[in-house]
Design a protein around this motif. Sequence first.
Motif, PDB file in Angstrom:
ATOM      1  N   CYS A 153       0.906  -1.086   0.125  1.00 19.41           N
ATOM      2  CA  CYS A 153       0.041  -0.012  -0.018  1.00 19.41           C
ATOM      3  C   CYS A 153       0.855   1.118   0.062  1.00 19.41           C
ATOM      4  O   CYS A 153       1.776   1.271   0.706  1.00 19.41           O
ATOM      5  N   GLY A 154       0.487   2.381  -0.942  1.00 18.81           N
ATOM      6  CA  GLY A 154       1.142   3.663  -0.887  1.00 18.81           C
ATOM      7  C   GLY A 154       1.207   4.183   0.427  1.00 18.81           C
ATOM      8  O   GLY A 154       2.050   4.996   0.705  1.00 18.81           O
ATOM      9  N   GLY A 155       0.208   4.006   1.168  1.00 19.48           N
ATOM     10  CA  GLY A 155       0.150   4.525   2.665  1.00 19.48           C
ATOM     11  C   GLY A 155       1.293   4.101   3.358  1.00 19.48           C
ATOM     12  O   GLY A 155       2.104   4.961   4.192  1.00 19.48           O
TER      13      GLY A 155
ATOM     14  N   GLY B 168       0.290  -0.208  -4.871  1.00 18.99           N
ATOM     15  CA  GLY B 168      -0.960   0.280  -3.765  1.00 18.99           C
ATOM     16  C   GLY B 168      -1.346   1.693  -3.581  1.00 18.99           C
ATOM     17  O   GLY B 168      -1.390   2.177  -2.538  1.00 18.99           O
ATOM     18  N   CYS B 169      -0.908   2.544  -5.110  1.00 19.47           N
ATOM     19  CA  CYS B 169      -1.063   3.855  -4.910  1.00 19.47           C
ATOM     20  C   CYS B 169      -1.938   4.240  -5.832  1.00 19.47           C
ATOM     21  O   CYS B 169      -1.500   4.118  -6.964  1.00 19.47           O
ATOM     22  N   PRO B 170      -3.348   4.508  -5.741  1.00 20.67           N
ATOM     23  CA  PRO B 170      -4.318   4.481  -6.914  1.00 20.67           C
ATOM     24  C   PRO B 170      -3.842   5.521  -7.943  1.00 20.67           C
ATOM     25  O   PRO B 170      -3.932   5.256  -9.246  1.00 20.67           O
ATOM     26  N   VAL B 171      -3.102   6.555  -7.639  1.00 22.05           N
ATOM     27  CA  VAL B 171      -2.839   7.657  -8.693  1.00 22.05           C
ATOM     28  C   VAL B 171      -1.595   7.075  -9.198  1.00 22.05           C
ATOM     29  O   VAL B 171      -1.340   7.515 -10.391  1.00 22.05           O
TER      30      VAL B 171
ATOM     31  N   GLU C 134       2.923   9.235  -2.287  1.00 17.54           N
ATOM     32  CA  GLU C 134       2.760   7.483  -2.012  1.00 17.54           C
ATOM     33  C   GLU C 134       3.612   6.883  -3.168  1.00 17.54           C
ATOM     34  O   GLU C 134       3.539   5.580  -3.073  1.00 17.54           O
TER      35      GLU C 134
END
Lengths: 352, 352, 104, 104, 373, 373
Positions: free
Chosen positions: E41-43, E68-71, E357
């Motif tokens: 996940c980017g978080g 895992g970072c949607p952008v 992220e």
Amino acid sequence: MSGEEPISGIGPGGRITLAHGGGGTAMRDLIERVFVATFHPEGTPPLEDQARFDLAAFAAHGDRLAFTTDGFVVEPLEFPGGDIGKLAVCGTVNDLAVGGARPVALSAGFIIEEGLELERLRRIVTSMAMEAARAQVPIVTGDTKVVPRGACDGLFITTTGIGVIRPDYQISIAGARPGDVILINGSLGDHGAAILCARGDLALDVTIKSDCAPLHDLAAALLQAVPQVRAMRDATRGGLAGVLTELAEASRVAIGVDEAALPVRSEVAGVCEILGLDPLYLANEGKLVAVVAPEHAEAALEAMRAHPLGVDAAIIGKVAAEGRPGTVTLINRFGGRRAVTMPSGEQLPRIC
Amino acid sequence: MSGEEPISGIGPGGRITLAHGGGGTAMRDLIERVFVATFHPEGTPPLEDQARFDLAAFAAHGDRLAFTTDGFVVEPLEFPGGDIGKLAVCGTVNDLAVGGARPVALSAGFIIEEGLELERLRRIVTSMAMEAARAQVPIVTGDTKVVPRGACDGLFITTTGIGVIRPDYQISIAGARPGDVILINGSLGDHGAAILCARGDLALDVTIKSDCAPLHDLAAALLQAVPQVRAMRDATRGGLAGVLTELAEASRVAIGVDEAALPVRSEVAGVCEILGLDPLYLANEGKLVAVVAPEHAEAALEAMRAHPLGVDAAIIGKVAAEGRPGTVTLINRFGGRRAVTMPSGEQLPRIC
Amino acid sequence: MCLGIPGRISAILDEANSLVEVDVAGVKRSVDAVCVAEVDVPLSDLIGTWVLIHVGFAMSRIDEAEALETLRILAEIGELDGELAAMRDSQEARNSHEAMEIQG
Amino acid sequence: MCLGIPGRISAILDEANSLVEVDVAGVKRSVDAVCVAEVDVPLSDLIGTWVLIHVGFAMSRIDEAEALETLRILAEIGELDGELAAMRDSQEARNSHEAMEIQG
Amino acid sequence: MRFIDEFRDPALAEKLFTEIAQTAKRIGAVRERPVTIMEVCGGHTHTIFRYALESRMPDNVQFAHGPGCPVCVLPRGRVDDAITIARRPEVIFTTFGDAMRVPGAEGSLIQARAAGADVRMVYSPLDALALAVANPDREVVFFALGFETTTPSTALTVLRAARSGVRNFSLLCHHITIIPTLRALLEQPDFPIDGFIGPGHVSMVIGTKPFHFIPEEFGLPLVVAGFEPLDVLQSLLMVLRQIEMGRACVENQYSRVVPPDGNKAAMAAVAQVYETRPQCEWRGLGTIAESGVRLAEPWAAFDAERRFEPAARHTPDPEGCRCNEVLVGRIRPWDCAAFGTTCRPDAPLGALMVSSEGACAAYYQYQGMKGAA
Amino acid sequence: MRFIDEFRDPALAEKLFTEIAQTAKRIGAVRERPVTIMEVCGGHTHTIFRYALESRMPDNVQFAHGPGCPVCVLPRGRVDDAITIARRPEVIFTTFGDAMRVPGAEGSLIQARAAGADVRMVYSPLDALALAVANPDREVVFFALGFETTTPSTALTVLRAARSGVRNFSLLCHHITIIPTLRALLEQPDFPIDGFIGPGHVSMVIGTKPFHFIPEEFGLPLVVAGFEPLDVLQSLLMVLRQIEMGRACVENQYSRVVPPDGNKAAMAAVAQVYETRPQCEWRGLGTIAESGVRLAEPWAAFDAERRFEPAARHTPDPEGCRCNEVLVGRIRPWDCAAFGTTCRPDAPLGALMVSSEGACAAYYQYQGMKGAA
Ligand code: SF4
Ligand code: SF4
Ligand SMILES: [Mg+2]
Ligand SMILES: [Mg+2]
Ligand SMILES: [Mg+2]
Ligand SMILES: [Mg+2]
Ligand SMILES: [Mg+2]
Ligand SMILES: [Mg+2]
Ligand SMILES: [Mg+2]
Ligand SMILES: [Mg+2]
Ligand SMILES: [Mg+2]
Ligand SMILES: [Mg+2]
């Protein structure tokens, strides 16, 4: 206000019209009865195209003239802790003060959107006058333009300041040297967070007060204690990160910052958590960063803390003895080190 | 431009974005590569918050410092005879010059609408630099703000100028005395008519060039010939009528103007006829009104006519020996006398 | 009311919609010429014609002969009268700035 | 991805639309609580509950007991280990600005 | 702040660093190759860089920064679609802030806004819906991005819009699902990862069970983790301990927020509103089967794709962009020639440079050009 | 400028001043009361003040400034209607510039614009129509003001709109007719006027015949006049000569522009598009039968009154306003207590202070406060 004759061109809605920028009677009425009357309650000087000062009087206070300008475009025009008028005075006073200049006079250029409420303008102008009085700097000349509705966002103010610098003050963004200590006079990001919340589009309900304040007196107190201040700058757009990266680059030094020492108010931290923002990058309007030699650090901290605008002053880092010039490193609570880079673009919330 | 690295944050459309006002890398790139590179092609000084001048150098040129500011908001940004950049330099140079000050330095505050084409900004900034070079006055400090699309009309520029006044110059809007002669350096209303036509909403097809020009050199030539000039002012918004009514009021005198002596270009007269406007009230950006004692009138006229910006200079009226103070009377070709009153509101075409 | 201005038709812009270009002291604008056009006569015949323009419409052709006649009548007024020269002198004096004094 | 933040439900704004107010460090905002509400239990029972908020929705209740348990496990890690005290000292030294030198 | 400050305690972190170092040492004693743990996940990527956790890692432990970072995985053609819709005069195009900087073939949404499109940042899809109600004469489109965490919020917003009869609201849906994508990664030959830090907020919605295939089929450990630094460190330790002991299972470090079964109401809304897309494009990863959702037929009226029919372009990644290799952990950001030169946060070439992220932006922002030097 | 400069020649003017003085002297020899000549048209009022002709009049000749300025006689309620329509978000309200300053009960169109209404100044109704074509999603309303001179232009614009199928264009029509109004004035008891300078541009449209009732029924001379200073002076001389000789007829000084029969095409367009209103309100004059027109039934679609149904308010003139008396020549502007105090061009109380064609504004602008002193 009651009983007074209405200002020429102000209709039942109480709004500024294009006539107030037209160079005629309505404009003169507005200038004389709002601007001049507020800035110079003691009486109206003839409206010259320019203000004039005796150069001899300047020389008594220093050997250099400082000259600086800033435009102010905040939305909303009024926000917790200030308004665009207060900002316009403080911003330019601060740009003078952080160079070691004693502010002498301000000019103010107003660009007003047709339809601005006169009462709102009055409040803002009154706030400017109050702040100018607090900073003991007169607003001596100005200009008023009115643009059609939709051609500006309510009101823009551009202020320009002149000030005089004492011969013994030598302050420059390029002045930091290895070993120097870096101080700030209080918490980070209050203004940026206040505006973000006051704007309302993120629907965050909290009243954060902007830190907007004139720093001339704090700067003077600091310089009184430590005339050898090497570098000083107010941390406005771009936040502390912006100032430190510029300082590191201009002075060709490496800077280290102690994250644990950075003062951040809890509501500001809260807004940052919600939106995924970093207080290092949020704007301030009443914060200055000072760089002093290590032997002056305690005196500088003491002088700042003795001032009402510096009670939360802190030593936040130092200029490294070695290290890649132009870099800023943040040492966090876990002993981790990360680079602080110059802000890029708008600070956009990181959400999804 | 080709081969050069694009300015940070400028996308395929070549437009300014909010990032260019955000205090970060995009802003710095824009400032360094457009503003500083154009205004200071010789090299980049460290970006201090303020410009600094040696007071001792000023004292060599005069005894007083002049300080003036103006905001510029013209639509369209570029028009025949000039652009907002040229206007912003000339306007403030002129406000210095008409007070007898030798311009020393300018500041420039830019408020840019998100979406402004970078190339357009470059052209305007280049035009400012050229005009500043012509006026021999450096642009020493500045500020850049970018506001969201729709929050400003392309570009606003606020310039502030400082200048130094020779001890023997005593010029004031309150300085006109009975018997004095009033001169102007050329035709009326060129700027106002040029803008009206350039805007296009009246669908008038004519190219009228704005008279936008820096008057410091003309003013200097005039003061060289007649150091005793009593009053001087550039006739901008509100036109000649605005200047003369202010002069009459501030000096507490009655002024008479000879309509036949007023220079008006034929296309400007044409636009006025079509729209029912009066060239007396149209804006100028390269015209100054000077008031001199009658014994200096010929010398003043000669000095003005000898200057390229004064070839059409004319004596247009005089300060009456008696008459109601504060009034301006126009004597027309038929010997009729009518009052010239301060302009009121916008100049709206009188059509139906 | 009714600001009107003489202009010369300088070009035909849109025959079908009877739009022409007029020239007023070098200032050009498109105007509607339907009120000065004649049926079955091409609009181009109007080029060079002086018209009186009101709010974007040519409302009347200007009759040059009538204009000259009016000026002729004006020129004859008072010609019989010996006082004319004297009046002219006083007028010129009034126009020069030497004599410009204002009564309050 | 998926920035989430703990907040306390401080008020019910709109029972029918399951909108509640949450408080995050004094910052308040309206969020949709439908994912943390229980059928046939009035929303007001949620007041005081800590929830995890994502893009304006309360997505999960925060289980305080589990949080304490995680912290307990964390606290126990390495407790058996004698090296702990030494590490702490070195950490403190690293945090003070006296020691802040940067390697290029 | 409660549930935050406790998990940022430096003393506890110090203990974890020590324990991680010791565990890594023990692993290193029996294994030559360093251990590579992917935070999905980017978080987590953000936390790792924000708190400079990497700078305190033992030599034989390294992070790989997952997809895992949607952008970061938003394909260029999708940005172009968004801009096409945003440019329509009747449209108010709303989006989360971080998506505004992602470059498509014709620039980003920020640049489209500068050129005249009405693009607005919102905090929540509910705010976009409120804008639609406030502007009945405009079409409000929300750019529905995000993983399983975010998908319920837009599903619930559509349900609310339908209930209130709002007709001028629609979604440009690019919701993606992490599970098929993890499988696609794992199926690559020589996938160089030894364990996972699992996405805590995705799991809060879908629960922990969907990750069981990872230990079961691929023999790798996964620990579902929270987002504070102690969460990440503890999860890492848990992964390392599994590796040390040769175990592989799904563990839940983030039990204060993640129930094993996820959130029923959220999953029900998603099931009601969305259907699986047969194929979905990811920047850097190409097309992955069933890795995204779209609005199901009954909600067609809320589908901006059906309403405005953008070209649905496929725009290949720009030349010189090596995001795909960074995304799967094959190269480090500084191995890309664009890193820090033609690709910077203020002028990103690849999507990994857009959000903090994204691995490249995180390296650039938090480590400067160190790696590149 | 041709047809302009010739009619501004100072030498010829001087001859006319002389001749007027001599004629007035001869009249004065046989008549005690001064001669009052009403210039009907505001254009003439403007010329008289702009060229300070009044300052050169003999003592026994004075001008009365008639009702022929469309913005001066615009009733307050009509401005309020205009503002009501202009405030509608879909409306672009277009108008000639001079109407923007006329105060209604709730301020002027300028002030409405400042408060958010989309009010735009145009030079021609054709420009308003072009705006409608350029903004198909807005409603463009044109404030159709003016006398017989202007009425054909809006009629022709409606015909053009209909031909081109433009549907988002309409007129708020307040066209008025001068002939019934002159009759109404003349029918007042003790109407203190000895002759008229007739409106040249009205006559260019309707010809000179409609004025014949003035000499025939009321025994007063009328000279149709051009708008340059020589035109006005010559016309005045012609009126005075009629008075001197005891004659009363209609003469045409402006023959270069005014054909005796007017303009057929213009009158046909007006007849096609408009119909007479049974009653029409004038500021200062009250209601006058058949003194205005409205769109005829076939053009109802272009009628903003029918389309937007404003209240059609009747708003009485403000207190202290004596415009009505000034308009009919009973008092001079400075006899009104508001003149120059609560009524100034920048803050007009009455409509006569709005346009420089209004008597009060003309006095204020071109004579300062002289009369009042
Ligand atoms: S540096 Fe830029 S282009 Fe290269 S991998 Fe990273 S984001 Fe992609
Ligand atoms: S002064 Fe004003 S109110 Fe009085 S008559 Fe003239 S316009 Fe009307
Ligand atoms: Mg500044
Ligand atoms: Mg500043
Ligand atoms: Mg500063
Ligand atoms: Mg000015
Ligand atoms: Mg606005
Ligand atoms: Mg000025
Ligand atoms: Mg000026
Ligand atoms: Mg000036
Ligand atoms: Mg600045
Ligand atoms: Mg604009």
